[in-house]
Design an enzyme around this catalytic site. Structure first.
Site, mmCIF file in Angstrom:
data_model
loop_
_atom_site.group_PDB
_atom_site.id
_atom_site.type_symbol
_atom_site.label_atom_id
_atom_site.label_comp_id
_atom_site.label_asym_id
_atom_site.label_seq_id
_atom_site.Cartn_x
_atom_site.Cartn_y
_atom_site.Cartn_z
ATOM 1 C CB SER A 36 -0.165 -7.205 14.113
ATOM 2 O OG SER A 36 -0.039 -8.085 13.012
ATOM 3 C CG ASP A 339 5.082 -13.170 17.097
ATOM 4 O OD1 ASP A 339 5.185 -13.262 15.858
ATOM 5 O OD2 ASP A 339 4.295 -12.382 17.651
ATOM 6 C CG HIS A 342 3.647 -10.226 14.400
ATOM 7 N ND1 HIS A 342 3.052 -10.917 15.426
ATOM 8 C CD2 HIS A 342 2.649 -9.652 13.693
ATOM 9 C CE1 HIS A 342 1.728 -10.750 15.357
ATOM 10 N NE2 HIS A 342 1.466 -9.999 14.312
#
Ligand SMILES: *[C@@H]1O[C@H](CO)[C@@H](O)[C@H](O)[C@H]1NC(C)=O
Ligand SMILES: *[C@@H]1O[C@H](CO)[C@@H](O)[C@H](O)[C@H]1NC(C)=O
Ligand SMILES: *[C@@H]1O[C@H](CO)[C@@H](O)[C@H](O)[C@H]1NC(C)=O
Length: 375
Positions: A36, A339, A342
């Site tokens: 990610s 978040d 990340h």
């Protein structure tokens, strides 16, 4: 009359002060593998989740103005490296054939991906926690499949890949995240490090055998400074925190992984002297802003998430960013953490700057054979 134009361009490119009218890096294409931290849409396109929050705002709110499948408010390190090379943002592999061209490279990264194959986690009864089965070896399989449509003879492939940058990671962080979040101990996970590192160096070797010459292999971030670790693995003992408020043992774990990776890459350099294998020190590049937040514009802090559902670090597992009960801050660029898991675009930009301009890429990205002709 030239100056204002250059200034505007460099502002538009985001890497203020390092991108001028001509690109800093002279790659013709970029191929990225990872999770990610660099996924530009594969997880979303894979359909692994029916209602992924990354498919909606506030994801993407700062730069793209809409959600793209990136796990951030805007651009990622790979996007800034593409900009510094004067290339378009990398299309996700799973979007190819939908009008996306792969002439300038492709992104194979998938959010949630691991360096080790799912079997490793299934054997340890952790199979159910994986968000995706598209591990590093699946991503390499995609690359091999695509390669036949890029070039056919060895000579043709070598010529093409000589001008390509291969980003092998960051990958491996999730191999630790999943077990840590369900109670895995530091000792258990330390034992898995050689295997994770081997999966990364195996992938690097394979790409070199396929024709890659310029490769960058990033290490892990200081996970002990991340809101999700600080929340789920919090300690009552003050001595477990360093002077920046980060969990010492988990940062030491990242360093342990990174040191093993660096040693393994040194061996690869000896095996493949014609290749340029760069180590990207994500840990060092990020540690700078955890140490001196104000210096990097993070007036709201570096450890508290911009988007979340409450708690001391604004990370709430029952109300994660994008879910009911969460909300995003009004100025993400003053936060390093987006978040809880990340980073913000602002933080990724500082890491990218540290890689392109140095000193957090060894050897520095800018002194690459392809970049030598530029000032
Ligand atoms: C991964 O593969 C396993 C075994 O085939 C399957 O049970 C699981 O649902 C898959 N997970 C995802 C996220 O696709
Ligand atoms: C790395 O490659 C070697 C040789 O092909 C193989 O035996 C080993 O299992 C691989 N390791 C991992 C972790 O994939
Ligand atoms: C976390 O979210 C849940 C669900 O919205 C909420 O009930 C709880 O109060 C939140 N916790 C904190 C510490 O804000």
């Amino acid at each position: 009359m030239k100056r204002p134009i250059i200034l505007l361009l460099s502002l538009a490119f985001g890497l203020q002060g390092i991108v001028c009218s001509s690109p800093l890096l002279h790659y013709d294409s970029i191929f990225n593998f990872g999770d990610s931290l660099s996924d530009t849409g594969n997880f979303l396109l894979s359909g692994a989740l029916a209602f992924p929050v990354i498919a909606q705002l506030p994801y993407g709110e700062t730069f793209f103005g809409h959600a793209t499948g990136r796990c951030s408010d805007g651009r990622l390190v790979v996007d800034f490296i593409a900009e510094a090379s004067g290339l378009p943002y990398l299309p996700p592999y799973l979007a190819l054939g939908k009008g996306k061209s792969f002439q300038h490279g492709v992104n194979f990264a998938v959010a949630g991906a691991t360096a080790l194959d799912p079997e490793f986690f299934i054997q340890r009864k952790l199979g159910k926690v994986l968000w995706t089965n598209d591990s590093l070896s699946t991503q390499l399989g995609w690359f091999k499949k695509l390669k036949s449509s890029i070039c056919t003879s060895k000579q043709e492939c070598d010529k093409y890949f000589k001008k390509s940058l291969f980003l092998v990671g960051e990958i491996g962080g999730n191999d630790y995240n999943y077990p840590f979040f369900v109670g895995g101990s530091l000792n258990q996970l330390r034992a898995a490090v050689p295997l994770v590192v081997e999966a990364i160096t195996n992938a690097t070797s394979m790409l070199i055998e396929e024709g890659a010459v310029e490769l960058m292999v990033p290490g892990n971030l200081p996970i002990g400074c991340s809101a999700v670790y600080l929340t789920l693995l919090r300690s009552q003992n003050k001595a477990d925190y360093d002077q920046n408020g980060c969990l010492k043992a988990y940062n030491a774990f990242s360093k342990y992984h990174n040191n093993q990776l660096k040693l393994a890459l040194e061996k690869l350099r000896q095996k493949y002297p014609h290749a340029r294998i760069m180590y990207a020190d994500y840990y060092g590049a990020a540690k700078r802003f955890y140490h001196a937040p104000q210096h990097y514009g993070f007036s709201a802090g570096t450890k508290t998430a911009c988007c979340g559902g409450g708690g001391p670090y604004n990370f709430n597992n029952s109300a994660r960013c994008g879910h009911i009960g969460s909300k995003a801050c009004s100025n993400p660029s003053t936060y390093a953490n987006w978040d809880g898991i990340h980073l913000t675009e602002a933080a990724y930009r500082h890491i990218a700057l540290g890689l392109v301009n140095g000193p957090f890429s060894r050897p520095p990205l800018r002194t690459s054979l392809l970049g030598q002709s530029i000032v």
